[in-house]
Design a protein around this motif. Structure first.
Motif, PDB file in Angstrom:
ATOM      1  N   LEU A  22      11.251  -7.918   5.646  1.00 35.93           N
ATOM      2  CA  LEU A  22      10.991  -8.584   4.614  1.00 35.93           C
ATOM      3  C   LEU A  22       9.337  -8.101   4.796  1.00 35.93           C
ATOM      4  O   LEU A  22       8.781  -8.592   3.474  1.00 35.93           O
ATOM      5  N   GLY A  23       8.053  -8.124   5.783  1.00 34.77           N
ATOM      6  CA  GLY A  23       7.259  -7.782   5.651  1.00 34.77           C
ATOM      7  C   GLY A  23       6.613  -6.780   4.411  1.00 34.77           C
ATOM      8  O   GLY A  23       5.827  -6.757   3.572  1.00 34.77           O
ATOM      9  N   ALA A  24       7.550  -5.838   4.899  1.00 29.44           N
ATOM     10  CA  ALA A  24       7.520  -4.362   3.792  1.00 29.44           C
ATOM     11  C   ALA A  24       7.616  -4.516   2.975  1.00 29.44           C
ATOM     12  O   ALA A  24       6.959  -3.736   1.554  1.00 29.44           O
ATOM     13  N   GLY A  25       8.261  -5.172   2.724  1.00 27.80           N
ATOM     14  CA  GLY A  25       9.356  -5.238   0.473  1.00 27.80           C
ATOM     15  C   GLY A  25       7.874  -5.880   0.656  1.00 27.80           C
ATOM     16  O   GLY A  25       7.946  -5.740  -0.594  1.00 27.80           O
ATOM     17  N   LEU A  26       7.766  -6.834   0.686  1.00 27.75           N
ATOM     18  CA  LEU A  26       6.330  -7.721   0.250  1.00 27.75           C
ATOM     19  C   LEU A  26       5.240  -7.344   0.311  1.00 27.75           C
ATOM     20  O   LEU A  26       4.435  -6.881  -0.606  1.00 27.75           O
ATOM     21  N   GLN A  27       4.688  -5.868   1.187  1.00 32.16           N
ATOM     22  CA  GLN A  27       3.778  -5.148   1.196  1.00 32.16           C
ATOM     23  C   GLN A  27       4.055  -4.896  -0.712  1.00 32.16           C
ATOM     24  O   GLN A  27       2.889  -4.384  -0.686  1.00 32.16           O
ATOM     25  N   ALA A  28       5.508  -3.896  -0.001  1.00 32.86           N
ATOM     26  CA  ALA A  28       5.622  -2.955  -1.120  1.00 32.86           C
ATOM     27  C   ALA A  28       5.424  -3.684  -2.752  1.00 32.86           C
ATOM     28  O   ALA A  28       4.265  -3.247  -3.804  1.00 32.86           O
ATOM     29  N   LEU A  29       5.248  -4.800  -2.611  1.00 38.54           N
ATOM     30  CA  LEU A  29       5.090  -5.537  -3.580  1.00 38.54           C
ATOM     31  C   LEU A  29       4.488  -5.821  -4.247  1.00 38.54           C
ATOM     32  O   LEU A  29       3.603  -5.561  -5.031  1.00 38.54           O
ATOM     33  N   TRP A  87       4.017  -1.071  18.186  1.00 40.94           N
ATOM     34  CA  TRP A  87       3.281  -0.410  18.102  1.00 40.94           C
ATOM     35  C   TRP A  87       2.609   0.158  16.884  1.00 40.94           C
ATOM     36  O   TRP A  87       1.656  -0.740  15.982  1.00 40.94           O
ATOM     37  N   LEU A  88       3.178  -0.019  15.628  1.00 40.49           N
ATOM     38  CA  LEU A  88       3.564   0.225  14.123  1.00 40.49           C
ATOM     39  C   LEU A  88       3.904  -0.877  13.627  1.00 40.49           C
ATOM     40  O   LEU A  88       2.687  -1.643  12.772  1.00 40.49           O
ATOM     41  N   SER A  89       4.514  -1.862  13.970  1.00 38.24           N
ATOM     42  CA  SER A  89       3.939  -3.942  13.514  1.00 38.24           C
ATOM     43  C   SER A  89       2.710  -4.089  13.812  1.00 38.24           C
ATOM     44  O   SER A  89       2.260  -4.670  13.183  1.00 38.24           O
ATOM     45  N   GLY A  90       2.258  -3.576  14.476  1.00 38.97           N
ATOM     46  CA  GLY A  90       0.613  -4.406  15.444  1.00 38.97           C
ATOM     47  C   GLY A  90      -0.170  -3.538  14.509  1.00 38.97           C
ATOM     48  O   GLY A  90      -1.038  -4.284  13.500  1.00 38.97           O
ATOM     49  N   ILE A  91       0.227  -2.406  14.656  1.00 37.43           N
ATOM     50  CA  ILE A  91      -1.185  -0.971  13.529  1.00 37.43           C
ATOM     51  C   ILE A  91      -1.182  -1.893  11.834  1.00 37.43           C
ATOM     52  O   ILE A  91      -2.371  -2.080  11.431  1.00 37.43           O
ATOM     53  N   THR A  92       0.103  -2.268  11.553  1.00 34.96           N
ATOM     54  CA  THR A  92       0.389  -2.566  10.003  1.00 34.96           C
ATOM     55  C   THR A  92      -0.390  -4.545   9.792  1.00 34.96           C
ATOM     56  O   THR A  92      -0.605  -4.604   8.763  1.00 34.96           O
ATOM     57  N   PRO A 108      -4.935   2.320  -3.775  1.00 34.26           N
ATOM     58  CA  PRO A 108      -4.817   3.091  -2.132  1.00 34.26           C
ATOM     59  C   PRO A 108      -4.695   2.585  -0.732  1.00 34.26           C
ATOM     60  O   PRO A 108      -3.723   2.867   0.056  1.00 34.26           O
ATOM     61  N   TYR A 109      -5.148   1.572  -0.161  1.00 35.00           N
ATOM     62  CA  TYR A 109      -5.313   0.934   0.977  1.00 35.00           C
ATOM     63  C   TYR A 109      -3.821   0.027   0.877  1.00 35.00           C
ATOM     64  O   TYR A 109      -3.506  -0.105   2.299  1.00 35.00           O
ATOM     65  N   GLU A 110      -3.242  -0.357  -0.230  1.00 31.54           N
ATOM     66  CA  GLU A 110      -1.896  -0.996  -0.072  1.00 31.54           C
ATOM     67  C   GLU A 110      -0.791  -0.291   0.136  1.00 31.54           C
ATOM     68  O   GLU A 110       0.141  -0.564   0.954  1.00 31.54           O
ATOM     69  N   ILE A 111      -1.327   1.030  -0.314  1.00 31.64           N
ATOM     70  CA  ILE A 111      -0.020   2.129   0.273  1.00 31.64           C
ATOM     71  C   ILE A 111      -0.411   2.438   1.257  1.00 31.64           C
ATOM     72  O   ILE A 111       0.772   3.129   1.944  1.00 31.64           O
ATOM     73  N   LEU A 112      -1.737   2.955   1.909  1.00 32.66           N
ATOM     74  CA  LEU A 112      -1.769   2.905   2.955  1.00 32.66           C
ATOM     75  C   LEU A 112      -0.695   1.935   4.540  1.00 32.66           C
ATOM     76  O   LEU A 112      -0.292   1.712   4.869  1.00 32.66           O
ATOM     77  N   VAL A 113      -1.265   0.673   3.637  1.00 32.24           N
ATOM     78  CA  VAL A 113      -0.559  -0.045   4.825  1.00 32.24           C
ATOM     79  C   VAL A 113       1.089  -0.254   4.292  1.00 32.24           C
ATOM     80  O   VAL A 113       2.084  -0.540   5.580  1.00 32.24           O
ATOM     81  N   LEU A 114       1.626  -0.647   3.114  1.00 32.54           N
ATOM     82  CA  LEU A 114       3.031   0.019   3.186  1.00 32.54           C
ATOM     83  C   LEU A 114       3.339   1.364   3.823  1.00 32.54           C
ATOM     84  O   LEU A 114       4.367   1.191   4.852  1.00 32.54           O
ATOM     85  N   GLY A 115       2.539   2.503   3.748  1.00 34.69           N
ATOM     86  CA  GLY A 115       3.636   3.759   4.370  1.00 34.69           C
ATOM     87  C   GLY A 115       3.126   2.691   6.256  1.00 34.69           C
ATOM     88  O   GLY A 115       4.367   3.426   6.376  1.00 34.69           O
ATOM     89  N   PHE A 116       2.685   2.504   6.590  1.00 39.61           N
ATOM     90  CA  PHE A 116       2.369   1.745   7.908  1.00 39.61           C
ATOM     91  C   PHE A 116       3.704   0.755   8.158  1.00 39.61           C
ATOM     92  O   PHE A 116       4.819   0.860   8.930  1.00 39.61           O
ATOM     93  N   ALA A 117       3.735   0.141   7.533  1.00 39.57           N
ATOM     94  CA  ALA A 117       5.096  -1.268   7.530  1.00 39.57           C
ATOM     95  C   ALA A 117       6.640   0.416   6.918  1.00 39.57           C
ATOM     96  O   ALA A 117       7.672  -0.821   7.730  1.00 39.57           O
ATOM     97  N   LEU A 118       6.504   1.096   6.341  1.00 41.16           N
ATOM     98  CA  LEU A 118       7.648   1.558   6.653  1.00 41.16           C
ATOM     99  C   LEU A 118       8.140   1.943   7.430  1.00 41.16           C
ATOM    100  O   LEU A 118       9.036   2.538   8.037  1.00 41.16           O
TER     101      LEU A 118
END
Length: 146
Positions: A22-29, A87-92, A108-118
């Motif tokens: 859900l967090g990855a989906g919201l980050q994409a939004l 680890w990746l969820s913690g970094i996200t 670009p920052y939101e896309i970086l966070v989305l990359g880690f979430a994905l």
């Protein structure tokens, strides 16, 4: 009530699964809609996913004994992908939190966070598949097809 379960890991692990996805989906939004409320909800959801994954891998960790060599290999893969997910969820969560604290609201920052979430979601699915495979192998001698 829980006496029939050897451990509570299978019950607890589903909360962070839902929250991380859900967090990855919201980050994409957030890439398309910059809503203050959505940023805070995403941060809380990512925090819950990370803390739930931490609890599932420490407090409610499953530590099987007497496994066959094949089941132990599958369980080791499950552990490896689970640690990547943690680890990746913690970094996200950390990146999302730093973005809020430093007020970084650029795409670009939101896309970086989305990359880690994905990436976290990818390793989560791999860990879940290995966990299911191990569970089926242990209980019924079945192997899940990849």
């Amino acid at each position: 009530m829980f006496d029939e379960f050897p451990n509570l890991h299978p019950l607890v692990v589903h909360f962070p699964i839902v929250l991380i996805l859900l967090g990855a989906g919201l980050q994409a939004l957030l890439i398309f809609k910059d809503w203050q409320q959505l940023r805070w909800v995403t941060l809380v959801i990512l925090a819950g996913g990370f803390l739930g994954a931490l609890a599932a891998s420490t407090i409610f960790h499953a530590m099987p004994e007497g496994l066959s060599v094949q089941a132990q290999e599958v369980f080791s893969e499950h552990e490896k992908y689970s640690s990547y997910t943690l680890w990746l969820s913690g970094i996200t969560f950390l990146l999302r939190g730093l973005g809020e604290y430093l007020r970084v609201y650029r795409r670009p920052y939101e896309i970086l966070v989305l990359g880690f979430a994905l990436l976290s979601s990818l390793f989560l699915s791999l860990a879940g598949h290995r966990g299911l495979n191990w569970s089926m192998w242990k209980e019924w001698g079945l192997k899940v097809i990849y």
